[in-house]
Motif scaffolding. Structure first.
Motif, mmCIF file in Angstrom:
data_model
loop_
_atom_site.group_PDB
_atom_site.id
_atom_site.type_symbol
_atom_site.label_atom_id
_atom_site.label_comp_id
_atom_site.label_asym_id
_atom_site.label_seq_id
_atom_site.Cartn_x
_atom_site.Cartn_y
_atom_site.Cartn_z
ATOM 1 N N MET A 1 1.028 -1.343 -0.002
ATOM 2 C CA MET A 1 -0.332 0.035 0.192
ATOM 3 C C MET A 1 0.919 0.917 -0.178
ATOM 4 O O MET A 1 0.275 1.794 -0.538
ATOM 5 C CB MET A 1 -0.997 -0.115 1.073
ATOM 6 N N THR A 2 2.452 1.174 1.021
ATOM 7 C CA THR A 2 2.381 2.153 0.752
ATOM 8 C C THR A 2 3.629 2.638 -0.718
ATOM 9 O O THR A 2 3.604 3.570 -0.942
ATOM 10 C CB THR A 2 3.732 1.834 2.026
ATOM 11 N N ILE A 3 3.787 0.939 -1.129
ATOM 12 C CA ILE A 3 4.266 1.806 -2.352
ATOM 13 C C ILE A 3 3.685 2.070 -3.616
ATOM 14 O O ILE A 3 4.062 2.890 -4.573
ATOM 15 C CB ILE A 3 4.643 0.471 -3.682
ATOM 16 N N LEU A 4 2.051 2.089 -4.000
ATOM 17 C CA LEU A 4 1.184 2.871 -4.353
ATOM 18 C C LEU A 4 1.119 4.120 -3.869
ATOM 19 O O LEU A 4 0.641 5.015 -4.797
ATOM 20 C CB LEU A 4 -0.316 2.131 -4.134
ATOM 21 N N ILE A 5 0.820 4.624 -2.867
ATOM 22 C CA ILE A 5 0.542 6.201 -2.641
ATOM 23 C C ILE A 5 2.520 6.929 -2.245
ATOM 24 O O ILE A 5 2.081 8.109 -3.099
ATOM 25 C CB ILE A 5 0.732 5.827 -0.238
ATOM 26 N N ILE A 6 3.217 6.130 -2.791
ATOM 27 C CA ILE A 6 4.448 6.174 -3.360
ATOM 28 C C ILE A 6 4.627 6.697 -4.885
ATOM 29 O O ILE A 6 4.398 8.260 -5.551
ATOM 30 C CB ILE A 6 5.727 5.880 -2.562
ATOM 31 N N PHE A 7 3.625 6.340 -5.411
ATOM 32 C CA PHE A 7 4.010 5.870 -6.806
ATOM 33 C C PHE A 7 2.756 6.606 -7.301
ATOM 34 O O PHE A 7 3.244 7.755 -8.372
ATOM 35 C CB PHE A 7 3.141 4.659 -7.359
ATOM 36 N N ALA A 8 1.690 7.539 -6.203
ATOM 37 C CA ALA A 8 0.267 8.379 -6.372
ATOM 38 C C ALA A 8 0.896 9.828 -6.992
ATOM 39 O O ALA A 8 0.701 10.835 -7.134
ATOM 40 C CB ALA A 8 -0.527 7.628 -5.791
ATOM 41 N N ALA A 9 1.643 9.389 -5.655
ATOM 42 C CA ALA A 9 2.248 11.161 -5.237
ATOM 43 C C ALA A 9 3.434 11.503 -6.135
ATOM 44 O O ALA A 9 2.986 12.972 -6.815
ATOM 45 C CB ALA A 9 3.353 11.289 -4.169
ATOM 46 N N ILE A 10 4.338 10.286 -6.258
ATOM 47 C CA ILE A 10 5.958 10.705 -7.779
ATOM 48 C C ILE A 10 4.509 11.495 -9.014
ATOM 49 O O ILE A 10 4.768 12.126 -9.498
ATOM 50 C CB ILE A 10 6.452 9.797 -8.083
ATOM 51 N N VAL A 11 3.273 10.537 -9.747
ATOM 52 C CA VAL A 11 2.285 11.215 -10.760
ATOM 53 C C VAL A 11 1.932 12.237 -10.659
ATOM 54 O O VAL A 11 1.781 13.007 -11.086
ATOM 55 C CB VAL A 11 1.487 9.673 -11.025
ATOM 56 N N CYS A 12 1.124 13.042 -9.185
ATOM 57 C CA CYS A 12 0.849 14.080 -9.038
ATOM 58 C C CYS A 12 1.735 14.920 -9.533
ATOM 59 O O CYS A 12 1.741 16.017 -9.649
ATOM 60 C CB CYS A 12 0.381 13.471 -7.555
ATOM 61 N N VAL A 13 3.001 14.795 -8.536
ATOM 62 C CA VAL A 13 3.745 15.732 -8.682
ATOM 63 C C VAL A 13 4.596 16.122 -10.413
ATOM 64 O O VAL A 13 4.724 17.530 -10.738
ATOM 65 C CB VAL A 13 5.239 15.970 -7.300
ATOM 66 N N ALA A 14 4.520 15.350 -11.034
ATOM 67 C CA ALA A 14 5.302 15.177 -12.147
ATOM 68 C C ALA A 14 4.395 16.221 -13.361
ATOM 69 O O ALA A 14 4.432 16.801 -13.664
ATOM 70 C CB ALA A 14 5.402 13.837 -12.937
ATOM 71 N N ALA A 15 2.426 15.531 -12.598
ATOM 72 C CA ALA A 15 1.697 16.190 -14.005
ATOM 73 C C ALA A 15 1.166 18.046 -13.442
ATOM 74 O O ALA A 15 1.387 18.583 -13.473
ATOM 75 C CB ALA A 15 0.311 15.624 -13.107
ATOM 76 N N LEU A 16 2.166 18.394 -12.131
ATOM 77 C CA LEU A 16 2.036 20.030 -11.378
ATOM 78 C C LEU A 16 3.074 20.131 -11.795
ATOM 79 O O LEU A 16 2.736 21.353 -12.740
ATOM 80 C CB LEU A 16 1.774 19.306 -10.166
ATOM 81 N N VAL A 17 4.375 19.776 -12.377
ATOM 82 C CA VAL A 17 5.185 20.334 -12.602
ATOM 83 C C VAL A 17 5.291 20.353 -14.486
ATOM 84 O O VAL A 17 5.284 22.058 -14.920
ATOM 85 C CB VAL A 17 6.630 18.898 -12.383
ATOM 86 N N ILE A 18 4.568 19.186 -15.237
ATOM 87 C CA ILE A 18 4.233 19.438 -16.438
ATOM 88 C C ILE A 18 3.237 21.086 -16.977
ATOM 89 O O ILE A 18 3.216 21.259 -17.697
ATOM 90 C CB ILE A 18 3.894 18.311 -16.774
ATOM 91 N N THR A 19 2.032 21.035 -16.206
ATOM 92 C CA THR A 19 1.041 21.904 -15.724
ATOM 93 C C THR A 19 1.994 22.777 -15.673
ATOM 94 O O THR A 19 1.420 24.132 -16.535
ATOM 95 C CB THR A 19 -0.334 21.341 -14.766
ATOM 96 N N LEU A 20 2.282 23.246 -14.615
ATOM 97 C CA LEU A 20 3.295 24.705 -14.342
ATOM 98 C C LEU A 20 4.304 24.887 -15.113
ATOM 99 O O LEU A 20 3.932 26.806 -15.990
ATOM 100 C CB LEU A 20 3.890 25.301 -12.966
ATOM 101 N N SER A 21 4.619 23.687 -15.851
ATOM 102 C CA SER A 21 5.809 24.107 -17.562
ATOM 103 C C SER A 21 4.832 24.991 -19.001
ATOM 104 O O SER A 21 5.670 25.281 -19.529
ATOM 105 C CB SER A 21 6.342 23.288 -17.380
ATOM 106 N N LEU A 22 3.473 24.232 -19.136
ATOM 107 C CA LEU A 22 2.802 24.529 -20.080
ATOM 108 C C LEU A 22 2.244 25.962 -19.940
ATOM 109 O O LEU A 22 1.903 26.245 -21.431
ATOM 110 C CB LEU A 22 1.451 23.464 -20.372
ATOM 111 N N THR A 23 1.778 25.942 -18.764
ATOM 112 C CA THR A 23 1.327 27.326 -18.553
ATOM 113 C C THR A 23 1.757 28.667 -18.939
ATOM 114 O O THR A 23 1.397 29.834 -18.850
ATOM 115 C CB THR A 23 0.333 27.530 -17.439
ATOM 116 N N LYS A 24 2.911 28.074 -18.631
ATOM 117 C CA LYS A 24 4.578 29.186 -19.124
ATOM 118 C C LYS A 24 4.116 30.106 -20.334
ATOM 119 O O LYS A 24 4.511 31.258 -20.906
ATOM 120 C CB LYS A 24 5.437 28.900 -18.614
#
Length: 62
Positions: free
Chosen positions: A1-24
């Motif tokens: 379960m911990t691995i899934l939470i870590i994986f979800a957090a990594i995906v969310c951070v990557a999505a945030l970084v990509i979204t913020l870079s595209l909005t510039k």
């Protein structure tokens, strides 16, 4: 379960970084029709990826 939470957090951070870079960047040729077309392409591309991740997750967890 911990691995899934870590994986979800990594995906969310990557999505945030990509979204913020595209909005510039500013698109001078913006139109609602083009936006809908791009969104459709993104969703159609994500459906197979989501299915593969779910199948692999189900296979490795059970």
């Amino acid at each position: 379960m911990t691995i899934l939470i870590i994986f979800a957090a990594i995906v969310c951070v990557a999505a945030l970084v990509i979204t913020l870079s595209l909005t510039k960047t500013e698109d001078s040729n913006y139109s609602s029709q083009r936006s809908i077309g791009n969104q459709l392409i993104i969703y159609l591309g994500l459906i197979p990826v989501i299915v593969i991740v779910l199948v692999l997750g189900w296979f490795f967890l059970f």
